[in-house]
Design a protein around this motif. Structure first.
Motif, PDB file in Angstrom:
ATOM      1  N   ALA A   2       0.890  -1.358  -0.303  1.00  0.00           N
ATOM      2  CA  ALA A   2       0.037   0.184   0.263  1.00  0.00           C
ATOM      3  C   ALA A   2       1.091   1.513  -0.102  1.00  0.00           C
ATOM      4  N   HIS A   3       1.803   1.432   0.695  1.00  0.00           N
ATOM      5  CA  HIS A   3       2.717   2.288   0.723  1.00  0.00           C
ATOM      6  C   HIS A   3       3.579   2.675  -0.897  1.00  0.00           C
ATOM      7  N   MET A   4       3.355   2.063  -1.480  1.00  0.00           N
ATOM      8  CA  MET A   4       4.045   2.238  -2.914  1.00  0.00           C
ATOM      9  C   MET A   4       2.765   3.197  -4.166  1.00  0.00           C
ATOM     10  N   GLN A   5       1.418   3.182  -3.056  1.00  0.00           N
ATOM     11  CA  GLN A   5       0.121   3.681  -4.294  1.00  0.00           C
ATOM     12  C   GLN A   5       1.116   5.178  -4.857  1.00  0.00           C
ATOM     13  N   THR A   6       1.811   5.868  -4.089  1.00  0.00           N
ATOM     14  CA  THR A   6       2.591   7.011  -4.586  1.00  0.00           C
ATOM     15  C   THR A   6       3.392   6.873  -5.632  1.00  0.00           C
ATOM     16  N   ASP A   7       4.244   5.851  -5.466  1.00  0.00           N
ATOM     17  CA  ASP A   7       4.972   5.442  -7.204  1.00  0.00           C
ATOM     18  C   ASP A   7       4.215   4.512  -7.832  1.00  0.00           C
ATOM     19  N   ARG A   8       2.729   4.144  -7.488  1.00  0.00           N
ATOM     20  CA  ARG A   8       2.857   3.163  -8.550  1.00  0.00           C
ATOM     21  C   ARG A   8       2.642   3.358 -10.619  1.00  0.00           C
ATOM     22  N   THR A   9       2.248   4.177 -10.834  1.00  0.00           N
ATOM     23  CA  THR A   9       1.804   4.927 -12.123  1.00  0.00           C
ATOM     24  C   THR A   9       3.902   4.493 -12.512  1.00  0.00           C
ATOM     25  N   ARG A  10       4.439   5.396 -11.769  1.00  0.00           N
ATOM     26  CA  ARG A  10       5.908   5.450 -12.247  1.00  0.00           C
ATOM     27  C   ARG A  10       6.342   3.861 -12.420  1.00  0.00           C
ATOM     28  N   LEU A  11       6.305   2.874 -11.343  1.00  0.00           N
ATOM     29  CA  LEU A  11       6.709   1.621 -11.316  1.00  0.00           C
ATOM     30  C   LEU A  11       6.280   0.604 -12.568  1.00  0.00           C
ATOM     31  N   LEU A  12       3.865   0.882 -12.644  1.00  0.00           N
ATOM     32  CA  LEU A  12       4.646   0.233 -13.766  1.00  0.00           C
ATOM     33  C   LEU A  12       4.720   0.936 -14.875  1.00  0.00           C
ATOM     34  N   ALA A  13       4.597   2.031 -15.128  1.00  0.00           N
ATOM     35  CA  ALA A  13       5.635   2.782 -16.559  1.00  0.00           C
ATOM     36  C   ALA A  13       6.712   1.872 -16.687  1.00  0.00           C
ATOM     37  N   ARG A  14       7.628   1.191 -15.502  1.00  0.00           N
ATOM     38  CA  ARG A  14       8.638   0.888 -15.745  1.00  0.00           C
ATOM     39  C   ARG A  14       8.409  -1.038 -16.629  1.00  0.00           C
ATOM     40  N   VAL A  15       7.752  -1.060 -16.150  1.00  0.00           N
ATOM     41  CA  VAL A  15       7.556  -2.763 -15.898  1.00  0.00           C
ATOM     42  C   VAL A  15       5.905  -2.885 -16.665  1.00  0.00           C
ATOM     43  N   HIS A  16       6.245  -2.028 -18.186  1.00  0.00           N
ATOM     44  CA  HIS A  16       5.396  -1.736 -19.301  1.00  0.00           C
ATOM     45  C   HIS A  16       6.225  -1.574 -20.170  1.00  0.00           C
ATOM     46  N   ARG A  17       7.536  -1.028 -19.465  1.00  0.00           N
ATOM     47  CA  ARG A  17       8.959  -0.881 -20.687  1.00  0.00           C
ATOM     48  C   ARG A  17       9.268  -2.006 -20.877  1.00  0.00           C
ATOM     49  N   ILE A  18       9.605  -3.072 -19.544  1.00  0.00           N
ATOM     50  CA  ILE A  18      10.392  -4.195 -19.892  1.00  0.00           C
ATOM     51  C   ILE A  18       9.873  -5.134 -20.148  1.00  0.00           C
ATOM     52  N   THR A  19       8.323  -5.072 -20.298  1.00  0.00           N
ATOM     53  CA  THR A  19       7.469  -5.904 -20.749  1.00  0.00           C
ATOM     54  C   THR A  19       6.941  -5.994 -22.261  1.00  0.00           C
ATOM     55  N   GLY A  20       7.535  -4.648 -22.889  1.00  0.00           N
ATOM     56  CA  GLY A  20       7.736  -4.296 -24.265  1.00  0.00           C
ATOM     57  C   GLY A  20       9.270  -4.169 -24.896  1.00  0.00           C
ATOM     58  N   GLN A  21       9.732  -4.780 -23.678  1.00  0.00           N
ATOM     59  CA  GLN A  21      11.452  -5.219 -24.234  1.00  0.00           C
ATOM     60  C   GLN A  21      11.547  -6.628 -24.165  1.00  0.00           C
ATOM     61  N   MET A  22      10.853  -7.131 -23.312  1.00  0.00           N
ATOM     62  CA  MET A  22      11.215  -8.815 -23.191  1.00  0.00           C
ATOM     63  C   MET A  22       9.622  -9.503 -24.869  1.00  0.00           C
ATOM     64  N   ALA A  23       9.079  -8.499 -25.039  1.00  0.00           N
ATOM     65  CA  ALA A  23       8.419  -8.889 -26.104  1.00  0.00           C
ATOM     66  C   ALA A  23       9.294  -8.602 -27.765  1.00  0.00           C
ATOM     67  N   ALA A  24       9.687  -7.850 -27.334  1.00  0.00           N
ATOM     68  CA  ALA A  24      10.698  -7.041 -28.845  1.00  0.00           C
ATOM     69  C   ALA A  24      11.734  -8.515 -28.975  1.00  0.00           C
ATOM     70  N   ILE A  25      12.611  -9.084 -27.274  1.00  0.00           N
ATOM     71  CA  ILE A  25      13.683 -10.249 -27.942  1.00  0.00           C
ATOM     72  C   ILE A  25      12.400 -11.531 -28.225  1.00  0.00           C
ATOM     73  N   GLU A  26      11.212 -11.446 -27.558  1.00  0.00           N
ATOM     74  CA  GLU A  26      10.778 -12.682 -28.305  1.00  0.00           C
ATOM     75  C   GLU A  26      10.708 -12.423 -30.188  1.00  0.00           C
ATOM     76  N   ARG A  27      10.321 -11.202 -30.854  1.00  0.00           N
ATOM     77  CA  ARG A  27      10.361 -11.126 -32.013  1.00  0.00           C
ATOM     78  C   ARG A  27      11.276 -11.208 -32.037  1.00  0.00           C
ATOM     79  N   ALA A  28      12.616 -11.061 -31.417  1.00  0.00           N
ATOM     80  CA  ALA A  28      13.789 -10.623 -32.324  1.00  0.00           C
ATOM     81  C   ALA A  28      14.441 -12.158 -32.364  1.00  0.00           C
ATOM     82  N   ILE A  29      14.287 -13.123 -31.291  1.00  0.00           N
ATOM     83  CA  ILE A  29      14.389 -14.297 -31.454  1.00  0.00           C
ATOM     84  C   ILE A  29      13.568 -15.187 -32.760  1.00  0.00           C
ATOM     85  N   ASP A  30      12.006 -15.056 -32.811  1.00  0.00           N
ATOM     86  CA  ASP A  30      11.493 -15.473 -33.967  1.00  0.00           C
ATOM     87  C   ASP A  30      11.746 -15.111 -34.922  1.00  0.00           C
TER      88      ASP A  30
END
Length: 91
Positions: A2-30
């Protein structure tokens, strides 16, 4: 966390960027991309994950170990949790 609510948007943005990076790796391998290109992408994703982990560790320390109003038992529990996570992450 609960204490992370103030940083939630910023943390989720980081996770979304990581998700995009992983998808790019998958596409590159494919797509049979050059191995050096894939390695660079993996290195970038690893750096992003390490950055996220560092941020989460810092937040945990501030909230569950270093906060002045914590009693000794709560502080010890926060430290024990963090040590367990770091040991697992370092494997």
């Amino acid at each position: 966390m609960a204490h992370m609510q103030t940083d939630r948007t910023r943390l989720l943005a980081r996770v979304h960027r990581i998700t995009g990076q992983m998808a790019a790796i998958e596409r590159a391998i494919d797509d049979d991309a050059a191995c050096a290109d894939v390695l660079h992408q993996v290195a970038g994703a690893r750096g992003a994950i390490n950055g996220l982990m560092n941020e989460l560790i810092e937040e945990h320390l501030r909230e569950h170990v270093a906060r002045p109003d914590l009693d000794a038992e709560a502080r010890q529990a926060g430290m024990d949790e963090l040590v367990a996570v770091i040991r697992r992450y370092a494997k």
